[in-house]
Design an enzyme around this catalytic site. Structure first.
Site, short mmCIF file in Angstrom:
data_model
loop_
_atom_site.label_atom_id
_atom_site.label_comp_id
_atom_site.label_asym_id
_atom_site.label_seq_id
_atom_site.Cartn_x
_atom_site.Cartn_y
_atom_site.Cartn_z
N HIS A 11 15.92 6.60 -10.84
CA HIS A 11 17.48 6.07 -10.69
C HIS A 11 18.16 7.21 -10.24
CE1 HIS A 11 15.66 2.88 -13.28
NE2 HIS A 11 16.78 2.25 -13.07
N ASN A 12 17.59 8.62 -9.98
CA ASN A 12 18.41 9.57 -9.61
C ASN A 12 18.47 9.69 -8.15
OD1 ASN A 12 18.46 12.20 -8.35
ND2 ASN A 12 17.98 13.14 -10.43
N GLY A 14 19.82 11.66 -5.69
CA GLY A 14 19.32 13.02 -5.03
C GLY A 14 17.70 12.96 -4.86
N LYS A 15 17.11 12.41 -6.03
CA LYS A 15 15.38 12.41 -5.80
C LYS A 15 15.10 11.38 -4.84
CE LYS A 15 13.89 14.28 -10.30
NZ LYS A 15 13.10 13.56 -11.32
N ASP A 71 8.05 13.61 -12.60
CA ASP A 71 8.90 14.33 -13.59
C ASP A 71 8.76 15.77 -13.29
OD1 ASP A 71 10.23 14.21 -15.99
OD2 ASP A 71 8.44 15.17 -17.17
N PHE A 154 21.29 19.50 -6.15
CA PHE A 154 21.77 18.94 -7.53
C PHE A 154 21.03 19.57 -8.55
CE2 PHE A 154 17.68 16.94 -8.70
CZ PHE A 154 16.85 17.01 -7.51
N TYR A 156 19.89 22.14 -10.98
CA TYR A 156 20.05 23.33 -11.23
C TYR A 156 19.96 24.10 -10.05
CZ TYR A 156 19.29 21.87 -16.17
OH TYR A 156 19.39 21.53 -17.37
N LYS A 177 14.55 23.26 1.72
CA LYS A 177 14.35 23.18 0.40
C LYS A 177 13.05 22.32 0.36
CE LYS A 177 15.21 21.26 -4.22
NZ LYS A 177 16.20 20.40 -5.02
N HIS A 182 9.08 22.47 -5.36
CA HIS A 182 7.91 21.89 -6.41
C HIS A 182 7.73 20.50 -5.79
CE1 HIS A 182 12.01 21.24 -7.45
NE2 HIS A 182 11.78 20.61 -8.47
P1 IMP Z 1 13.53 14.43 -14.19
O1 IMP Z 1 12.25 14.64 -13.59
O2 IMP Z 1 14.02 13.02 -13.86
O3 IMP Z 1 13.13 14.24 -15.75
O4 IMP Z 1 14.66 15.60 -14.25
C1 IMP Z 1 14.43 16.50 -14.47
C2 IMP Z 1 15.66 17.54 -14.34
O5 IMP Z 1 15.26 18.78 -13.84
C3 IMP Z 1 16.63 16.80 -13.17
O6 IMP Z 1 17.75 16.25 -13.78
C4 IMP Z 1 17.21 18.41 -12.94
O7 IMP Z 1 18.24 18.68 -14.06
C5 IMP Z 1 16.19 19.21 -13.04
N1 IMP Z 1 15.43 19.35 -11.84
C6 IMP Z 1 14.44 18.84 -11.35
N2 IMP Z 1 14.13 19.03 -10.01
C7 IMP Z 1 15.17 19.79 -9.60
C8 IMP Z 1 15.76 20.50 -8.36
O8 IMP Z 1 14.95 20.31 -7.05
N3 IMP Z 1 16.70 21.11 -8.29
C9 IMP Z 1 17.42 21.15 -9.33
N4 IMP Z 1 17.18 20.70 -10.48
C10 IMP Z 1 15.97 19.86 -10.65
#
Ligand code: IMP
Length: 197
Positions: A11-12, A14-15, A71, A154, A156, A177, A182
């Site tokens: 639901h993100n 940015g991702k 994740d 987004f 960090y 990027k 990762h």
């Molecule tokens: P999740 O993978 O949705 O659990 O989120 C992991 C969290 O790690 C995100 O909400 C970000 O805060 C952080 N994160 C993961 N990948 C990135 C990135 O590429 N840039 C900045 N923060 C990241």
């Protein structure tokens, strides 16, 4: 098994934008859990792989469509790998501006001078029959002494300077990027896998 459509269990926004961009060259229709109004599966695992699989397996079983989930998180050496799998929850009210302030404050309080950190990402591809594959990516770098904001990014991103660069993830542009991140690395492994199908 040839895949024609895939759900991205996130639901993100940015991702979703990053992954949609990366999967464009493949002829696979990508829908997101956000677009399909699917539930946001709770991340109760203790590793990136566990959390990733919780999401992809649940959505694949629910919809009968192959599903990818990721994740990811930031692991800081001076904080013994924190915030790690808790990266999203670490930010007060999911406000990453405050999350970054908290990270800098905790690093200062730790007494550990190391600025080393890495982002990790595990992407899982789950099929409705319960089978799955895992793809892992990592990028090493340093935590900047203060936020280095830019037009993109987004989470960090403003605090993370990848090794070999002197700008932050937020400053380097999405394309640059994606090549080294990762998630980009894990995605490239997933793409290579999907291309062989
Ligand atoms: P999740 O993978 O949705 O659990 O989120 C992991 C969290 O790690 C995100 O909400 C970000 O805060 C952080 N994160 C993961 N990948 C990135 C990135 O590429 N840039 C900045 N923060 C990241």
């Amino acid at each position: 098994m040839k895949i024609n459509e895939i759900i991205f269990a996130s639901h993100n926004k940015g991702k979703i934008a990053e992954i949609t961009e990366m999967l464009k060259p493949l002829r696979i229709a990508v829908k997101s859990a956000l677009d399909m109004e699917l539930p946001d599966v709770e991340e109760t695992g203790s590793t990136f792989a566990e959390n990733s699989l919780l999401k992809s397996k649940t959505i694949a079983e629910l919809t009968g469509i192959a599903c990818i989930a990721d994740d990811s998180g930031l692991c800081v050496d001076a904080l013994n790998g924190a915030p790690g799998v808790y990266s999203a929850r670490y930010a007060p009210d999911r406000d990453f501006n405050r999350g970054m302030d908290k990270l800098l404050a905790e690093m200062a309080a730790s007494g550990n001078q190391s600025r080393k950190a890495h982002f990790s990402c595990v992407i899982s591809l789950a099929y409705p029959n319960g089978e799955y594959n895992l793809f892992e990516g990592r990028v090493d770098g340093q935590i900047a002494p203060e936020k280095m904001c830019g037009p993109d990014g987004f989470g960090y991103d403003p605090l993370f300077i990848p090794d070999g660069y002197d700008c932050s993830f937020a400053q380097m542009g999405k394309e640059a990027k994606n090549k080294i991140s990762h998630r980009g690395r894990a995605m490239n492994l997933l793409k290579a896998y999907l291309e062989t199908m």
